[in-house]
Design an enzyme around this catalytic site. Structure first.
Site, short mmCIF file in Angstrom:
data_model
loop_
_atom_site.label_atom_id
_atom_site.label_comp_id
_atom_site.label_asym_id
_atom_site.label_seq_id
_atom_site.Cartn_x
_atom_site.Cartn_y
_atom_site.Cartn_z
N GLU A 277 0.92 -1.07 -0.09
CA GLU A 277 0.09 0.15 -0.29
C GLU A 277 0.89 1.28 0.12
OE1 GLU A 277 -2.99 -0.42 3.13
OE2 GLU A 277 -3.52 -2.36 2.27
N LYS B 244 -16.03 -1.04 1.75
CA LYS B 244 -15.39 -1.71 0.54
C LYS B 244 -16.47 -2.11 -0.26
CE LYS B 244 -11.31 -3.16 3.29
NZ LYS B 244 -10.65 -4.18 4.13
#
Length: 372
Positions: A147, A282
Protein backbone atom coordinates in the site's frame (compact mmCIF):
# COMPACT_ATOMS: atom_id res chain seq x y z
CA UNK A 1 -11.12 -14.16 -13.19
CA UNK A 2 -12.05 -16.30 -16.21
CA UNK A 3 -15.05 -17.67 -14.31
CA UNK A 4 -16.22 -14.13 -13.47
CA UNK A 5 -15.84 -13.03 -17.12
CA UNK A 6 -17.70 -16.15 -18.27
CA UNK A 7 -20.58 -15.43 -15.85
CA UNK A 8 -20.80 -11.83 -17.09
CA UNK A 9 -20.81 -12.78 -20.77
CA UNK A 10 -23.04 -15.85 -20.57
CA UNK A 11 -25.51 -15.04 -17.77
CA UNK A 12 -25.48 -11.39 -16.65
CA UNK A 13 -25.13 -9.54 -19.99
CA UNK A 14 -28.07 -11.25 -21.78
CA UNK A 15 -30.34 -10.63 -18.76
CA UNK A 16 -29.48 -6.92 -18.54
CA UNK A 17 -29.60 -6.13 -22.26
CA UNK A 18 -31.99 -3.27 -22.98
CA UNK A 19 -32.19 -2.01 -19.37
CA UNK A 20 -31.60 1.69 -18.64
CA UNK A 21 -28.18 2.21 -16.95
CA UNK A 22 -29.55 5.19 -15.02
CA UNK A 23 -31.77 2.76 -13.08
CA UNK A 24 -28.94 1.42 -10.91
CA UNK A 25 -31.12 -0.10 -8.18
CA UNK A 26 -33.22 -2.08 -10.68
CA UNK A 27 -30.14 -3.49 -12.41
CA UNK A 28 -28.41 -4.38 -9.15
CA UNK A 29 -31.58 -6.12 -7.93
CA UNK A 30 -31.84 -8.04 -11.21
CA UNK A 31 -28.28 -9.34 -10.72
CA UNK A 32 -29.01 -10.33 -7.12
CA UNK A 33 -32.10 -12.22 -8.30
CA UNK A 34 -30.07 -13.94 -11.03
CA UNK A 35 -27.56 -15.04 -8.42
CA UNK A 36 -30.17 -16.13 -5.88
CA UNK A 37 -27.78 -16.56 -2.92
CA UNK A 38 -27.21 -14.38 0.16
CA UNK A 39 -23.49 -13.99 -0.47
CA UNK A 40 -23.50 -13.77 -4.28
CA UNK A 41 -21.82 -17.17 -4.25
CA UNK A 42 -23.29 -18.37 -7.54
CA UNK A 43 -22.19 -15.62 -9.93
CA UNK A 44 -19.51 -14.15 -7.65
CA UNK A 45 -19.39 -10.74 -5.97
CA UNK A 46 -16.51 -9.66 -8.21
CA UNK A 47 -18.52 -10.39 -11.38
CA UNK A 48 -21.61 -8.60 -10.06
CA UNK A 49 -19.61 -5.64 -8.75
CA UNK A 50 -17.72 -5.17 -12.03
CA UNK A 51 -21.06 -4.88 -13.85
CA UNK A 52 -22.57 -2.68 -11.12
CA UNK A 53 -19.65 -0.23 -11.39
CA UNK A 54 -19.73 -0.28 -15.21
CA UNK A 55 -23.49 0.44 -15.13
CA UNK A 56 -22.86 3.32 -12.71
CA UNK A 57 -20.30 4.84 -15.09
CA UNK A 58 -22.66 4.31 -18.06
CA UNK A 59 -25.50 5.98 -16.14
CA UNK A 60 -23.33 9.04 -15.50
CA UNK A 61 -22.36 9.15 -19.18
CA UNK A 62 -26.00 8.88 -20.29
CA UNK A 63 -26.96 11.79 -18.02
CA UNK A 64 -23.88 13.75 -19.11
CA UNK A 65 -22.76 14.39 -15.53
CA UNK A 66 -19.55 13.51 -13.65
CA UNK A 67 -19.53 10.11 -11.94
CA UNK A 68 -19.45 11.61 -8.42
CA UNK A 69 -22.55 13.71 -9.21
CA UNK A 70 -24.43 10.66 -10.53
CA UNK A 71 -23.52 8.68 -7.38
CA UNK A 72 -24.77 11.58 -5.21
CA UNK A 73 -28.06 11.57 -7.16
CA UNK A 74 -28.45 7.80 -6.69
CA UNK A 75 -27.98 8.26 -2.94
CA UNK A 76 -30.26 11.30 -2.71
CA UNK A 77 -27.30 13.28 -1.35
CA UNK A 78 -27.00 17.00 -2.05
CA UNK A 79 -23.53 17.51 -0.52
CA UNK A 80 -20.39 16.93 -2.57
CA UNK A 81 -17.55 16.70 -0.04
CA UNK A 82 -13.85 16.05 -0.63
CA UNK A 83 -12.73 13.46 1.94
CA UNK A 84 -9.91 13.61 4.47
CA UNK A 85 -7.27 11.18 3.17
CA UNK A 86 -6.07 8.56 5.65
CA UNK A 87 -2.57 7.77 4.40
CA UNK A 88 -1.17 4.39 5.44
CA UNK A 89 2.50 5.27 6.00
CA UNK A 90 3.80 2.46 8.23
CA UNK A 91 2.88 -1.17 7.55
CA UNK A 92 2.86 -3.97 10.09
CA UNK A 93 0.69 -6.98 10.84
CA UNK A 94 0.29 -9.69 8.21
CA UNK A 95 1.12 -7.13 5.50
CA UNK A 96 4.77 -6.74 6.55
CA UNK A 97 7.81 -8.80 7.46
CA UNK A 98 8.68 -6.79 10.57
CA UNK A 99 7.80 -7.60 14.20
CA UNK A 100 4.96 -5.05 14.32
CA UNK A 101 1.64 -6.68 15.29
CA UNK A 102 -0.74 -3.89 14.30
CA UNK A 103 -1.35 -3.59 10.57
CA UNK A 104 -1.52 0.09 9.59
CA UNK A 105 -0.32 3.39 11.03
CA UNK A 106 -1.99 6.25 9.19
CA UNK A 107 -2.02 10.05 9.11
CA UNK A 108 -5.14 12.20 8.63
CA UNK A 109 -4.61 15.89 7.69
CA UNK A 110 -7.85 17.10 9.32
CA UNK A 111 -6.40 20.59 9.81
CA UNK A 112 -5.98 21.28 6.07
CA UNK A 113 -8.28 23.81 4.39
CA UNK A 114 -8.60 21.94 1.08
CA UNK A 115 -7.97 18.47 -0.33
CA UNK A 116 -4.92 19.69 -2.26
CA UNK A 117 -3.45 21.12 0.95
CA UNK A 118 -4.18 17.81 2.70
CA UNK A 119 -2.26 16.01 -0.06
CA UNK A 120 0.70 18.35 0.38
CA UNK A 121 0.70 17.83 4.15
CA UNK A 122 0.47 14.06 3.72
CA UNK A 123 3.34 13.99 1.21
CA UNK A 124 5.55 16.17 3.41
CA UNK A 125 4.97 14.00 6.50
CA UNK A 126 5.56 10.87 4.39
CA UNK A 127 8.93 12.17 3.17
CA UNK A 128 9.89 13.39 6.65
CA UNK A 129 9.16 9.86 7.86
CA UNK A 130 11.34 8.42 5.10
CA UNK A 131 14.25 10.57 6.30
CA UNK A 132 13.77 9.46 9.91
CA UNK A 133 13.56 5.79 8.91
CA UNK A 134 16.67 6.01 6.74
CA UNK A 135 18.66 7.62 9.57
CA UNK A 136 17.44 5.17 12.20
CA UNK A 137 17.06 1.84 10.38
CA UNK A 138 19.13 2.25 7.19
CA UNK A 139 18.35 2.59 3.47
CA UNK A 140 16.89 -0.94 3.21
CA UNK A 141 14.09 0.03 5.58
CA UNK A 142 12.80 2.57 3.04
CA UNK A 143 11.39 -0.12 0.76
CA UNK A 144 7.62 0.20 0.46
CA UNK A 145 4.89 -2.40 0.95
CA UNK A 146 1.72 -3.23 -0.99
CA UNK A 147 0.00 0.00 0.00
CA UNK A 148 3.03 2.28 -0.33
CA UNK A 149 3.84 2.46 3.38
CA UNK A 150 7.22 1.74 4.92
CA UNK A 151 7.88 -1.45 6.87
CA UNK A 152 11.03 -0.82 8.92
CA UNK A 153 12.08 -3.34 11.55
CA UNK A 154 10.07 -1.73 14.33
CA UNK A 155 9.79 -3.82 17.47
CA UNK A 156 6.73 -2.32 19.16
CA UNK A 157 3.52 -0.47 18.35
CA UNK A 158 4.64 2.37 20.62
CA UNK A 159 7.80 2.75 18.55
CA UNK A 160 5.68 2.95 15.38
CA UNK A 161 3.39 5.63 16.81
CA UNK A 162 6.37 7.57 18.13
CA UNK A 163 7.98 7.52 14.69
CA UNK A 164 4.81 8.80 12.99
CA UNK A 165 4.43 11.53 15.61
CA UNK A 166 8.06 12.55 15.11
CA UNK A 167 7.50 12.80 11.33
CA UNK A 168 4.42 15.02 11.88
CA UNK A 169 6.49 17.31 14.14
CA UNK A 170 9.43 17.36 11.70
CA UNK A 171 7.12 18.39 8.84
CA UNK A 172 5.68 21.16 11.04
CA UNK A 173 2.09 19.91 11.20
CA UNK A 174 1.57 19.21 14.90
CA UNK A 175 -2.13 19.69 15.67
CA UNK A 176 -3.11 19.69 11.99
CA UNK A 177 -2.22 16.10 11.12
CA UNK A 178 -3.61 13.35 13.34
CA UNK A 179 -2.96 9.60 13.59
CA UNK A 180 -5.18 6.65 12.68
CA UNK A 181 -4.59 2.92 13.15
CA UNK A 182 -5.86 -0.29 11.62
CA UNK A 183 -5.12 -2.86 14.29
CA UNK A 184 -6.59 -5.84 12.34
CA UNK A 185 -6.68 -7.64 15.68
CA UNK A 186 -8.39 -10.77 14.31
CA UNK A 187 -4.96 -11.59 12.84
CA UNK A 188 -3.42 -12.05 16.29
CA UNK A 189 -6.41 -13.26 18.31
CA UNK A 190 -5.56 -16.61 19.90
CA UNK A 191 -7.65 -19.69 20.64
CA UNK A 192 -7.61 -18.91 24.37
CA UNK A 193 -9.28 -15.51 23.76
CA UNK A 194 -6.11 -13.41 24.10
CA UNK A 195 -4.32 -11.00 21.76
CA UNK A 196 -0.71 -11.97 20.99
CA UNK A 197 1.33 -8.87 20.11
CA UNK A 198 4.30 -11.15 19.35
CA UNK A 199 2.34 -13.41 16.99
CA UNK A 200 4.91 -13.17 14.19
CA UNK A 201 7.56 -14.74 16.37
CA UNK A 202 6.56 -18.40 16.75
CA UNK A 203 6.95 -20.16 19.08
CA UNK A 204 7.13 -17.38 21.67
CA UNK A 205 7.01 -17.28 25.48
CA UNK A 206 3.54 -15.69 25.62
CA UNK A 207 4.81 -12.60 27.46
CA UNK A 208 3.24 -10.29 24.87
CA UNK A 209 -0.24 -11.80 25.15
CA UNK A 210 -2.92 -9.42 26.35
CA UNK A 211 -6.49 -9.80 27.57
CA UNK A 212 -9.29 -7.70 26.05
CA UNK A 213 -9.18 -5.50 29.17
CA UNK A 214 -5.45 -4.91 28.69
CA UNK A 215 -6.00 -4.10 25.01
CA UNK A 216 -8.64 -1.56 26.05
CA UNK A 217 -6.10 0.04 28.41
CA UNK A 218 -3.51 0.04 25.63
CA UNK A 219 -5.84 1.94 23.25
CA UNK A 220 -6.58 4.46 25.99
CA UNK A 221 -2.84 4.98 26.47
CA UNK A 222 -2.31 5.44 22.71
CA UNK A 223 -5.04 8.10 22.54
CA UNK A 224 -3.65 9.98 25.55
CA UNK A 225 0.00 9.80 24.51
CA UNK A 226 -0.36 10.44 20.76
CA UNK A 227 -2.85 12.34 18.55
CA UNK A 228 -4.71 9.10 17.70
CA UNK A 229 -8.24 9.90 16.48
CA UNK A 230 -9.27 6.68 14.71
CA UNK A 231 -8.82 2.97 15.46
CA UNK A 232 -10.04 0.26 13.07
CA UNK A 233 -10.84 -3.33 14.12
CA UNK A 234 -9.50 -2.95 17.69
CA UNK A 235 -10.86 -6.37 18.70
CA UNK A 236 -11.54 -9.72 17.03
CA UNK A 237 -14.44 -9.52 14.55
CA UNK A 238 -16.90 -11.40 16.78
CA UNK A 239 -15.63 -9.93 20.07
CA UNK A 240 -18.24 -7.15 20.18
CA UNK A 241 -18.39 -6.44 23.92
CA UNK A 242 -14.95 -4.74 24.37
CA UNK A 243 -15.46 -2.99 21.02
CA UNK A 244 -18.70 -1.47 22.33
CA UNK A 245 -16.88 -0.46 25.53
CA UNK A 246 -14.20 1.39 23.55
CA UNK A 247 -16.93 3.06 21.45
CA UNK A 248 -18.77 4.19 24.60
CA UNK A 249 -15.60 5.74 26.03
CA UNK A 250 -15.67 8.13 23.04
CA UNK A 251 -11.90 8.66 23.00
CA UNK A 252 -11.61 8.12 19.24
CA UNK A 253 -13.47 6.95 16.15
CA UNK A 254 -13.91 3.16 16.22
CA UNK A 255 -14.05 1.81 12.65
CA UNK A 256 -15.60 -1.53 11.74
CA UNK A 257 -14.13 -3.48 8.83
CA UNK A 258 -13.95 -7.22 9.63
CA UNK A 259 -16.82 -6.77 12.09
CA UNK A 260 -19.14 -5.27 9.40
CA UNK A 261 -17.83 -6.40 5.97
CA UNK A 262 -19.95 -3.55 4.47
CA UNK A 263 -23.03 -5.74 4.92
CA UNK A 264 -26.24 -3.80 5.74
CA UNK A 265 -27.44 -6.71 7.94
CA UNK A 266 -24.27 -6.59 10.06
CA UNK A 267 -24.29 -2.77 10.03
CA UNK A 268 -27.83 -2.80 11.49
CA UNK A 269 -26.76 -5.31 14.16
CA UNK A 270 -23.72 -3.18 15.07
CA UNK A 271 -25.83 0.00 15.26
CA UNK A 272 -28.21 -1.73 17.71
CA UNK A 273 -25.29 -3.08 19.77
CA UNK A 274 -23.41 0.28 19.60
CA UNK A 275 -20.40 -1.86 18.70
CA UNK A 276 -18.55 0.74 16.58
CA UNK A 277 -19.17 4.29 15.40
CA UNK A 278 -17.80 4.24 11.84
CA UNK A 279 -18.18 2.10 8.73
CA UNK A 280 -15.28 1.07 6.51
CA UNK A 281 -16.84 1.02 3.05
CA UNK A 282 -15.40 -1.62 0.71
CA UNK A 283 -17.63 -2.04 -2.31
CA UNK A 284 -16.27 -5.46 -3.24
CA UNK A 285 -17.25 -6.88 0.15
CA UNK A 286 -20.94 -6.34 -0.51
CA UNK A 287 -20.88 -6.49 -4.32
CA UNK A 288 -23.22 -3.78 -5.65
CA UNK A 289 -23.30 0.01 -5.68
CA UNK A 290 -26.92 0.03 -4.43
CA UNK A 291 -26.09 -2.03 -1.33
CA UNK A 292 -23.02 0.13 -0.69
CA UNK A 293 -25.23 3.23 -0.74
CA UNK A 294 -27.66 1.50 1.65
CA UNK A 295 -24.85 0.65 4.11
CA UNK A 296 -23.65 4.28 4.05
CA UNK A 297 -27.20 5.60 4.50
CA UNK A 298 -27.68 3.41 7.59
CA UNK A 299 -24.31 4.48 9.02
CA UNK A 300 -25.01 8.17 8.52
CA UNK A 301 -28.50 7.92 10.01
CA UNK A 302 -26.91 6.36 13.10
CA UNK A 303 -24.50 9.31 13.36
CA UNK A 304 -21.51 7.20 12.36
CA UNK A 305 -18.45 8.24 10.38
CA UNK A 306 -17.78 6.59 6.99
CA UNK A 307 -14.36 5.76 5.54
CA UNK A 308 -14.31 4.73 1.87
CA UNK A 309 -11.57 2.15 1.37
CA UNK A 310 -9.35 0.51 -1.23
CA UNK A 311 -8.09 -3.08 -0.94
CA UNK A 312 -4.50 -4.28 -0.44
CA UNK A 313 -4.42 -5.67 -3.97
CA UNK A 314 -5.52 -2.69 -6.08
CA UNK A 315 -5.81 -1.59 -9.70
CA UNK A 316 -5.52 1.80 -11.40
CA UNK A 317 -9.31 2.21 -11.28
CA UNK A 318 -10.28 5.43 -9.47
CA UNK A 319 -14.00 4.69 -8.93
CA UNK A 320 -13.74 4.92 -5.12
CA UNK A 321 -12.53 8.54 -5.39
CA UNK A 322 -15.82 9.54 -7.06
CA UNK A 323 -17.70 7.31 -4.61
CA UNK A 324 -16.18 9.09 -1.59
CA UNK A 325 -17.18 12.51 -2.97
CA UNK A 326 -20.64 11.44 -4.17
CA UNK A 327 -21.53 9.77 -0.87
CA UNK A 328 -19.86 12.56 1.18
CA UNK A 329 -18.12 9.88 3.22
CA UNK A 330 -15.74 12.44 4.72
CA UNK A 331 -12.81 10.00 4.81
CA UNK A 332 -10.91 7.87 2.29
CA UNK A 333 -8.28 5.23 2.90
CA UNK A 334 -6.32 4.34 -0.20
CA UNK A 335 -2.69 3.88 0.80
CA UNK A 336 0.35 6.12 1.08
CA UNK A 337 1.02 8.94 -1.41
CA UNK A 338 3.16 6.43 -3.32
CA UNK A 339 2.66 3.71 -5.99
CA UNK A 340 0.60 4.53 -9.07
CA UNK A 341 -2.47 2.43 -8.17
CA UNK A 342 -2.78 4.40 -4.89
CA UNK A 343 -2.02 7.81 -6.41
CA UNK A 344 -4.61 7.19 -9.16
CA UNK A 345 -7.33 7.76 -6.54
CA UNK A 346 -5.65 10.83 -5.03
CA UNK A 347 -5.09 12.34 -8.49
CA UNK A 348 -8.77 11.84 -9.32
CA UNK A 349 -9.74 13.62 -6.09
CA UNK A 350 -7.44 16.52 -7.03
CA UNK A 351 -9.15 16.69 -10.45
CA UNK A 352 -12.61 16.66 -8.81
CA UNK A 353 -11.60 19.48 -6.46
CA UNK A 354 -10.32 21.50 -9.42
CA UNK A 355 -13.51 20.82 -11.39
CA UNK A 356 -15.75 21.91 -8.50
CA UNK A 357 -13.74 25.14 -8.17
CA UNK A 358 -15.15 27.49 -5.56
CA UNK A 359 -17.91 24.96 -4.78
CA UNK A 360 -15.32 22.45 -3.56
CA UNK A 361 -15.74 21.66 0.13
CA UNK A 362 -13.11 19.72 2.08
CA UNK A 363 -14.37 17.64 5.03
CA UNK A 364 -11.57 18.87 7.33
CA UNK A 365 -12.56 19.04 11.00
CA UNK A 366 -16.06 17.74 10.15
CA UNK A 367 -14.59 14.47 8.80
CA UNK A 368 -16.69 12.28 11.12
CA UNK A 369 -20.11 13.90 10.97
CA UNK A 370 -21.41 14.69 7.50
CA UNK A 371 -25.14 14.14 6.99
CA UNK A 372 -26.89 14.02 3.62
Amino acid sequence: VTKAVENINAIIAPALKGMDPVKQAEIDQKMKDLDGTDNKGKLGANAILAVSMAVCKAGAAEKGVPLYKHIADLAGNSKLILPVPSFNIINGGSHAGNALAMQEFMILPVGASSFSEAMRMGCEVYHALKGLIKAKYGQDACNVGDEGGFAPNIGSNDEGLNLVNEAIEKAGYTGKVKIGMDVASSEFYTEDGMYDLDFKNQPNDGSQKKTKEQMLELYNEFCKKYPVISIEDPFEQDDWEPCAKLTTENICQVVGDDILVTNPVRVKKAIDAKAVNALLLKVNQIGTITESIEAVRMAKEAGWGVMTSHRSGETEDSFIADLAVGLASGQIKTGAPCRSERNAKYNQLLRIEEELGENAVYAGESWRHIGW
